[in-house]
Design a protein around this motif. Sequence first.
Motif, PDB file in Angstrom:
ATOM      1  N   ALA A   1       0.832  -1.206   0.000  1.00 47.90           N
ATOM      2  CA  ALA A   1       0.000   0.000   0.000  1.00 47.90           C
ATOM      3  C   ALA A   1       0.861   1.250   0.000  1.00 47.90           C
ATOM      4  O   ALA A   1       0.562   2.230  -0.701  1.00 47.90           O
ATOM      5  CB  ALA A   1      -0.922  -0.006   1.218  1.00 47.90           C
ATOM      6  N   GLN A   2       1.962   1.219   0.765  1.00 47.63           N
ATOM      7  CA  GLN A   2       2.839   2.397   0.821  1.00 47.63           C
ATOM      8  C   GLN A   2       3.547   2.612  -0.513  1.00 47.63           C
ATOM      9  O   GLN A   2       3.768   3.745  -0.925  1.00 47.63           O
ATOM     10  CB  GLN A   2       3.847   2.249   1.963  1.00 47.63           C
ATOM     11  N   ALA A   3       3.903   1.535  -1.186  1.00 42.57           N
ATOM     12  CA  ALA A   3       4.542   1.658  -2.496  1.00 42.57           C
ATOM     13  C   ALA A   3       3.624   2.398  -3.465  1.00 42.57           C
ATOM     14  O   ALA A   3       4.058   3.278  -4.225  1.00 42.57           O
ATOM     15  CB  ALA A   3       4.901   0.284  -3.047  1.00 42.57           C
ATOM     16  N   GLU A   4       2.350   2.050  -3.445  1.00 45.53           N
ATOM     17  CA  GLU A   4       1.392   2.704  -4.335  1.00 45.53           C
ATOM     18  C   GLU A   4       1.246   4.183  -3.988  1.00 45.53           C
ATOM     19  O   GLU A   4       1.182   5.038  -4.877  1.00 45.53           O
ATOM     20  CB  GLU A   4       0.036   1.998  -4.246  1.00 45.53           C
ATOM     21  N   LYS A   5       1.203   4.508  -2.703  1.00 44.62           N
ATOM     22  CA  LYS A   5       1.098   5.901  -2.273  1.00 44.62           C
ATOM     23  C   LYS A   5       2.296   6.724  -2.732  1.00 44.62           C
ATOM     24  O   LYS A   5       2.157   7.853  -3.225  1.00 44.62           O
ATOM     25  CB  LYS A   5       0.981   5.987  -0.749  1.00 44.62           C
ATOM     26  N   ILE A   6       3.488   6.157  -2.547  1.00 41.85           N
ATOM     27  CA  ILE A   6       4.708   6.884  -2.904  1.00 41.85           C
ATOM     28  C   ILE A   6       4.803   7.059  -4.412  1.00 41.85           C
ATOM     29  O   ILE A   6       5.168   8.127  -4.903  1.00 41.85           O
ATOM     30  CB  ILE A   6       5.946   6.147  -2.343  1.00 41.85           C
ATOM     31  N   ALA A   7       4.473   6.009  -5.163  1.00 43.20           N
ATOM     32  CA  ALA A   7       4.503   6.105  -6.624  1.00 43.20           C
ATOM     33  C   ALA A   7       3.559   7.199  -7.115  1.00 43.20           C
ATOM     34  O   ALA A   7       3.907   7.988  -7.998  1.00 43.20           O
ATOM     35  CB  ALA A   7       4.135   4.758  -7.237  1.00 43.20           C
ATOM     36  N   LYS A   8       2.377   7.262  -6.532  1.00 39.94           N
ATOM     37  CA  LYS A   8       1.420   8.299  -6.922  1.00 39.94           C
ATOM     38  C   LYS A   8       1.941   9.689  -6.576  1.00 39.94           C
ATOM     39  O   LYS A   8       1.775  10.639  -7.352  1.00 39.94           O
ATOM     40  CB  LYS A   8       0.076   8.054  -6.241  1.00 39.94           C
ATOM     41  N   ALA A   9       2.570   9.814  -5.412  1.00 36.78           N
ATOM     42  CA  ALA A   9       3.112  11.103  -4.992  1.00 36.78           C
ATOM     43  C   ALA A   9       4.192  11.596  -5.957  1.00 36.78           C
ATOM     44  O   ALA A   9       4.345  12.812  -6.160  1.00 36.78           O
ATOM     45  CB  ALA A   9       3.687  11.003  -3.581  1.00 36.78           C
ATOM     46  N   LEU A  10       4.913  10.649  -6.567  1.00 32.16           N
ATOM     47  CA  LEU A  10       5.980  11.013  -7.506  1.00 32.16           C
ATOM     48  C   LEU A  10       5.525  10.895  -8.962  1.00 32.16           C
ATOM     49  O   LEU A  10       6.350  11.006  -9.872  1.00 32.16           O
ATOM     50  CB  LEU A  10       7.204  10.125  -7.261  1.00 32.16           C
ATOM     51  N   HIS A  11       4.225  10.678  -9.144  1.00 29.82           N
ATOM     52  CA  HIS A  11       3.640  10.615 -10.492  1.00 29.82           C
ATOM     53  C   HIS A  11       4.296   9.520 -11.342  1.00 29.82           C
ATOM     54  O   HIS A  11       4.641   9.728 -12.500  1.00 29.82           O
ATOM     55  CB  HIS A  11       3.754  11.974 -11.198  1.00 29.82           C
ATOM     56  N   VAL A  12       4.431   8.358 -10.717  1.00 32.11           N
ATOM     57  CA  VAL A  12       5.043   7.202 -11.374  1.00 32.11           C
ATOM     58  C   VAL A  12       4.000   6.082 -11.469  1.00 32.11           C
ATOM     59  O   VAL A  12       3.323   5.769 -10.488  1.00 32.11           O
ATOM     60  CB  VAL A  12       6.272   6.707 -10.584  1.00 32.11           C
ATOM     61  N   LYS A  13       3.879   5.475 -12.628  1.00 31.72           N
ATOM     62  CA  LYS A  13       3.000   4.322 -12.779  1.00 31.72           C
ATOM     63  C   LYS A  13       3.638   3.127 -12.090  1.00 31.72           C
ATOM     64  O   LYS A  13       4.781   2.772 -12.369  1.00 31.72           O
ATOM     65  CB  LYS A  13       2.780   3.995 -14.260  1.00 31.72           C
ATOM     66  N   ASN A  14       2.884   2.489 -11.190  1.00 30.73           N
ATOM     67  CA  ASN A  14       3.402   1.329 -10.467  1.00 30.73           C
ATOM     68  C   ASN A  14       2.588   0.096 -10.826  1.00 30.73           C
ATOM     69  O   ASN A  14       1.359   0.104 -10.760  1.00 30.73           O
ATOM     70  CB  ASN A  14       3.327   1.571  -8.954  1.00 30.73           C
ATOM     71  N   THR A  15       3.273  -0.967 -11.217  1.00 28.98           N
ATOM     72  CA  THR A  15       2.622  -2.236 -11.552  1.00 28.98           C
ATOM     73  C   THR A  15       2.835  -3.235 -10.429  1.00 28.98           C
ATOM     74  O   THR A  15       3.970  -3.414  -9.957  1.00 28.98           O
ATOM     75  CB  THR A  15       3.193  -2.811 -12.867  1.00 28.98           C
TER      76      THR A  15
END
Length: 226
Positions: free
Chosen positions: A48-62
Amino acid sequence: MAKIASKALVVFSGGQDSTTCLGWAKNRFDFVESITFDYGQKHRVEIAQAEKIAKALHVKNTLLSLDAFSQLNDSALIDGTQDIGAHHKTHTNLPASFVPNRNAIFFTLAHAFAQKQGIEHIIIGVNQTDYSGYPDCREPFVKALELALNLGSEATITFHSPLMHLTKAETFALSDKEGVLGLVIDESHTCYNGDHSEKHDWGYGCGKCPACVLRKAGWEAYTQSI
């Protein structure tokens, strides 16, 4: 800093090291995306934290799901009945948190994903200076796997491990330099016990497991140096 006109993939756990690597990659490559693995880890909050951080940095996370590790059940990171602070039950010279062949499988899947996406660079947060004794975090392993994967797929993908020779204190310093120290403290998760309820100066965690002890010591060394 001039960016490299190419694509990069960050193997992203949502922890301190991979968050630092995500910031490092964002500052150096034109296009960055990340990949996270759900392998049945009991500290699932990191997903869940990985998804939050990716969104904060505007990065698509798979997010890729791997059930095989749960079936193998050969690590305290997966088997909740094992003591996280003990020795590994089959690799007795290693900590209980060691997951056999985890990085080999993660990096192999990341390499396949990078080929699909036309990505030339893979960023990984492994480290052989301040680490928990995992042999698959060492530079010879990374170089050997990169060679084997490229030979096996006729690819020329480069693995980058910017934290390889850094202490935890130096990793904190790098995250500050790359502009992600706030995310490391406020959002990243490294606690093996999955405790994301208590926030310390160095971030969230139980404060007692090997990952928290290492992170706390690194933070104290970093703050004393500035």
